[in-house]
Design an enzyme around this catalytic site. Structure first.
Site, PDB file in Angstrom:
ATOM      1  CB  THR A  15      33.745 -14.391  41.789  1.00 43.54           C
ATOM      2  OG1 THR A  15      33.009 -13.471  40.964  1.00 43.54           O
ATOM      3  CG2 THR A  15      34.010 -13.759  43.139  1.00 43.54           C
ATOM      4  CB  VAL A  18      38.657 -15.368  32.749  1.00 38.57           C
ATOM      5  CG1 VAL A  18      39.948 -14.672  32.355  1.00 38.57           C
ATOM      6  CG2 VAL A  18      38.016 -16.031  31.526  1.00 38.57           C
ATOM      7  NE  ARG A  43      25.679 -11.990  39.860  1.00 39.55           N
ATOM      8  CZ  ARG A  43      25.629 -11.068  38.894  1.00 39.55           C
ATOM      9  NH1 ARG A  43      24.556 -10.315  38.775  1.00 39.55           N
ATOM     10  NH2 ARG A  43      26.614 -10.921  38.028  1.00 39.55           N
ATOM     11  NE  ARG A 103      38.893  -9.183  22.612  1.00 40.71           N
ATOM     12  CZ  ARG A 103      38.076 -10.206  22.793  1.00 40.71           C
ATOM     13  NH1 ARG A 103      37.256 -10.589  21.829  1.00 40.71           N
ATOM     14  NH2 ARG A 103      38.081 -10.862  23.927  1.00 40.71           N
ATOM     15  CB  CYS A 132      40.016 -17.892  23.601  1.00 39.21           C
ATOM     16  SG  CYS A 132      38.257 -18.038  23.281  1.00 39.21           S
ATOM     17  CG  HIS A 252      38.739 -22.812  22.107  1.00 37.14           C
ATOM     18  ND1 HIS A 252      37.813 -23.407  22.939  1.00 37.14           N
ATOM     19  CD2 HIS A 252      38.413 -21.479  22.078  1.00 37.14           C
ATOM     20  CE1 HIS A 252      36.963 -22.491  23.382  1.00 37.14           C
ATOM     21  NE2 HIS A 252      37.300 -21.318  22.882  1.00 37.14           N
TER      22      HIS A 252
HETATM   23  P1  NAP Z   1      32.058 -16.010  34.481  1.00 37.08           P
HETATM   24  O1  NAP Z   1      32.675 -17.258  35.030  1.00 37.08           O
HETATM   25  O2  NAP Z   1      30.599 -15.948  34.274  1.00 37.08           O
HETATM   26  O3  NAP Z   1      32.506 -14.776  35.455  1.00 37.08           O
HETATM   27  C1  NAP Z   1      32.012 -13.483  35.280  1.00 37.08           C
HETATM   28  C2  NAP Z   1      32.693 -12.564  36.265  1.00 37.08           C
HETATM   29  O4  NAP Z   1      32.263 -11.227  36.025  1.00 37.08           O
HETATM   30  C3  NAP Z   1      32.326 -12.870  37.722  1.00 37.08           C
HETATM   31  O5  NAP Z   1      33.409 -12.565  38.559  1.00 37.08           O
HETATM   32  C4  NAP Z   1      31.177 -11.888  37.954  1.00 37.08           C
HETATM   33  O6  NAP Z   1      30.995 -11.555  39.311  1.00 37.08           O
HETATM   34  C5  NAP Z   1      31.724 -10.688  37.214  1.00 37.08           C
HETATM   35  N1  NAP Z   1      30.655  -9.729  36.934  1.00 37.08           N
HETATM   36  C6  NAP Z   1      29.495  -9.967  36.291  1.00 37.08           C
HETATM   37  N2  NAP Z   1      28.744  -8.833  36.260  1.00 37.08           N
HETATM   38  C7  NAP Z   1      29.472  -7.883  36.865  1.00 37.08           C
HETATM   39  C8  NAP Z   1      29.257  -6.511  37.146  1.00 37.08           C
HETATM   40  N3  NAP Z   1      28.141  -5.893  36.787  1.00 37.08           N
HETATM   41  N4  NAP Z   1      30.219  -5.832  37.799  1.00 37.08           N
HETATM   42  C9  NAP Z   1      31.364  -6.440  38.186  1.00 37.08           C
HETATM   43  N5  NAP Z   1      31.624  -7.741  37.943  1.00 37.08           N
HETATM   44  C10 NAP Z   1      30.696  -8.454  37.291  1.00 37.08           C
HETATM   45  O7  NAP Z   1      32.700 -15.638  33.079  1.00 37.08           O
HETATM   46  P2  NAP Z   1      34.174 -15.937  32.535  1.00 37.08           P
HETATM   47  O8  NAP Z   1      34.139 -17.203  31.756  1.00 37.08           O
HETATM   48  O9  NAP Z   1      35.182 -15.754  33.624  1.00 37.08           O
HETATM   49  O10 NAP Z   1      34.318 -14.754  31.471  1.00 37.08           O
HETATM   50  C11 NAP Z   1      34.247 -13.417  31.873  1.00 37.08           C
HETATM   51  C12 NAP Z   1      34.482 -12.497  30.693  1.00 37.08           C
HETATM   52  O11 NAP Z   1      35.825 -12.663  30.242  1.00 37.08           O
HETATM   53  C13 NAP Z   1      33.611 -12.826  29.454  1.00 37.08           C
HETATM   54  O12 NAP Z   1      32.378 -12.173  29.523  1.00 37.08           O
HETATM   55  C14 NAP Z   1      34.453 -12.311  28.339  1.00 37.08           C
HETATM   56  O13 NAP Z   1      34.206 -10.939  28.167  1.00 37.08           O
HETATM   57  C15 NAP Z   1      35.865 -12.523  28.851  1.00 37.08           C
HETATM   58  N6  NAP Z   1      36.434 -13.763  28.277  1.00 37.08           N
HETATM   59  C16 NAP Z   1      37.299 -13.604  27.305  1.00 37.08           C
HETATM   60  C17 NAP Z   1      37.850 -14.703  26.723  1.00 37.08           C
HETATM   61  C18 NAP Z   1      38.783 -14.507  25.611  1.00 37.08           C
HETATM   62  O14 NAP Z   1      38.555 -15.119  24.595  1.00 37.08           O
HETATM   63  N7  NAP Z   1      39.814 -13.700  25.774  1.00 37.08           N
HETATM   64  C19 NAP Z   1      37.545 -15.986  27.108  1.00 37.08           C
HETATM   65  C20 NAP Z   1      36.631 -16.127  28.122  1.00 37.08           C
HETATM   66  C21 NAP Z   1      36.084 -14.991  28.690  1.00 37.08           C
HETATM   67  P3  NAP Z   1      29.847 -12.255  40.211  1.00 37.08           P
HETATM   68  O15 NAP Z   1      30.501 -13.444  40.863  1.00 37.08           O
HETATM   69  O16 NAP Z   1      29.495 -11.198  41.171  1.00 37.08           O
HETATM   70  O17 NAP Z   1      28.732 -12.643  39.294  1.00 37.08           O
HETATM   71  O1  3JN Z   2      32.795 -18.891  23.122  1.00 36.67           O
HETATM   72  C1  3JN Z   2      34.013 -18.993  23.238  1.00 36.67           C
HETATM   73  O2  3JN Z   2      34.600 -20.085  23.152  1.00 36.67           O
HETATM   74  C2  3JN Z   2      34.839 -17.782  23.465  1.00 36.67           C
HETATM   75  C3  3JN Z   2      34.028 -16.683  24.037  1.00 36.67           C
HETATM   76  C4  3JN Z   2      34.516 -15.490  24.243  1.00 36.67           C
HETATM   77  C5  3JN Z   2      33.698 -14.420  24.779  1.00 36.67           C
HETATM   78  C6  3JN Z   2      32.523 -14.704  25.463  1.00 36.67           C
HETATM   79  C7  3JN Z   2      31.740 -13.659  25.938  1.00 36.67           C
HETATM   80  C8  3JN Z   2      32.116 -12.353  25.747  1.00 36.67           C
HETATM   81  C9  3JN Z   2      34.103 -13.107  24.616  1.00 36.67           C
HETATM   82  C10 3JN Z   2      35.391 -12.822  23.916  1.00 36.67           C
HETATM   83  O3  3JN Z   2      36.382 -12.749  24.627  1.00 36.67           O
HETATM   84  O4  3JN Z   2      35.455 -12.671  22.706  1.00 36.67           O
HETATM   85  C11 3JN Z   2      33.298 -12.073  25.091  1.00 36.67           C
HETATM   86  C12 3JN Z   2      33.690 -10.657  24.908  1.00 36.67           C
HETATM   87  O5  3JN Z   2      34.082 -10.292  23.841  1.00 36.67           O
HETATM   88  O6  3JN Z   2      33.613  -9.865  25.829  1.00 36.67           O
END
Ligand code: NAP
Ligand code: 3JN
Length: 346
Positions: A15, A18, A43, A103, A132, A252
């Site tokens: 949801t 990403v 949730r 990582r 990213c 970015h």
């Molecule tokens: P987001 O829009 O806030 O979405 C968070 C997702 O995680 C939602 O589906 C949420 O579900 C779920 N979640 C939260 N708590 C949970 C739990 N306890 N158990 C199961 N699911 C849970 O965040 P986003 O921007 O998609 O980013 C999510 C994560 O991806 C980040 O925290 C980061 O670790 C990673 N990310 C990585 C990069 C990268 O640079 N590679 C970039 C962006 C994000 P609900 O709808 O139930 O709240």
């Molecule tokens: O802030 C940004 O532009 C990138 C953020 C990445 C991020 C945000 C929350 C948690 C990460 C990530 O992928 O490095 C994480 C995480 O490491 O889980």
């Protein structure tokens, strides 16, 4: 009839911002699915999400969710990955993790397919997706590293608010309206939701992404430094980074200074970038052609421009590298890895 094997796939964080992109890519690319399980926190359990003409119901992610799952894509934050990935691996799933949790684990390959897809063969159930900002930089620099060697990288980032989540996007848009209406916006989320001091992002640039470490660098900057060395497989590359949040929604941008180990011809540098997989060279100063975040948004590629020899060091280059942080920076890189696992490569 196709003899393509089909896979039971789970998306954890389905949801989220990403997760939404991962689902769109799985559908658009016709990923070989036997079943697709959508997981979130309690949730969002029960939410219906359309997928290829069907309505799928989101379930709460628990350790038992992974029975029968063969490929699991995680983007629900590091705590969720640390809590659930060991269970998913025990159930036999290959986990592709978008978080920081694994990582730097020496047992876990950290993969950008254009750079080091060969590393996935050594996985022990987990493959990590880099940060990213790191992904787009190493994808562009890999062909230059292979040809000339790289001794030093100095990068400054201009990062979109979507990298800090959906609430940060809303905050930037709200503050922009308030400033234009003559108001004095109250910052609520950025730079780091869990820290007490907040700064305005509208019409501003914040030189802090994530928490400060003891050495004066932020966690985002340290991720870029450590991950670049691991992905390139070369600890000798000197890397320093300054990561800045700017009021852009998606994409970015990075100003990158790269010192080569050998002399180079600038024409050859451009030819290597033009031929690099997943990279689009956009570099024609006469036509004012260079990558822009607004144009990169929604695209899978990494865009490179402003390619020029440094004036202070003839062995160094300056580049401008732009990519959609939610696509190549997260969802697309993860789906690419999933495709390498699922689909026999030609
Ligand atoms: P987001 O829009 O806030 O979405 C968070 C997702 O995680 C939602 O589906 C949420 O579900 C779920 N979640 C939260 N708590 C949970 C739990 N306890 N158990 C199961 N699911 C849970 O965040 P986003 O921007 O998609 O980013 C999510 C994560 O991806 C980040 O925290 C980061 O670790 C990673 N990310 C990585 C990069 C990268 O640079 N590679 C970039 C962006 C994000 P609900 O709808 O139930 O709240
Ligand atoms: O802030 C940004 O532009 C990138 C953020 C990445 C991020 C945000 C929350 C948690 C990460 C990530 O992928 O490095 C994480 C995480 O490491 O889980």
């Amino acid at each position: 009839m196709s003899d393509q094997r089909l896979f039971n796939v789970a998306v954890v964080g389905a949801t989220g911002a990403v997760g939404e992109q991962i689902l769109r890519l799985l559908a658009e690319r016709d990923f070989p699915l036997k079943s697709l399980k959508l997981l979130s926190s309690a949730r969002s359990a029960g939410t219906k999400i359309p997928f290829k003409g069907q309505e799928l119901t989101v379930e709460e992610a628990t350790p038992d969710s992974f029975k029968g799952v063969e490929i699991a894509l995680f983007s629900a934050g590091g705590d969720v990955s640390r809590a659930l990935i060991p269970h998913a691996v025990e159930h036999g799933a290959v986990c592709i993790d978008n978080t920081n949790a694994y990582r730097m684990d020496p047992e876990t390959p950290l993969v950008v397919p254009e750079v080091n897809i060969d590393k996935i063969s050594g996985h022990k159930g987990i493959i990590a997706n880099p940060n990213c900002s790191t992904i787009q930089m190493v994808a562009a620099l890999k062909p230059l590293y292979d040809r000339f060697g790289i001794s030093r990288i100095i990068v400054s980032t201009y990062q979109a608010v979507s990298g800090a989540g959906a609430k940060a996007i809303q905050e930037m848009l709200r503050q922009s309206r308030e400033v234009l209406d003559g108001g004095d916006p109250k910052p609520d989320i950025l730079p780091v939701g869990s820290l007490p001091v907040k700064h305005q992002i509208a019409f501003n640039a914040i030189p802090q992404i994530d928490k400060f470490q003891d050495n004066g660098f932020t966690l985002e900057e340290m991720k870029m430094i450590k991950e670049t060395k691991k992905i390139m497989g070369d600890d000798s590359i000197e890397v320093t980074a300054t990561c800045v949040r700017i009021p852009v929604v998606y994409g970015h941008s990075e100003s990158v200074y790269v010192e080569m180990k050998q002399d180079f011809d600038i024409g050859e540098v451009k030819a290597l970038l033009a031929d690099a997989p997943g990279v689009t060279l956009m570099d024609d100063p006469e036509r004012q052609l260079y990558p822009l975040a607004a144009a990169a948004a929604g695209k899978n590629d990494v865009f490179v421009g402003r390619v020029r020899r440094d004036l202070s060091n003839p062995r160094a280059l300056n580049l401008w590298i732009v990519s959609d942080n939610l696509l190549k920076g997260a969802a697309w890189n993860a789906v690419q890895i999933a495709e390498y696992i699922a689909i026999p490569q030609a």
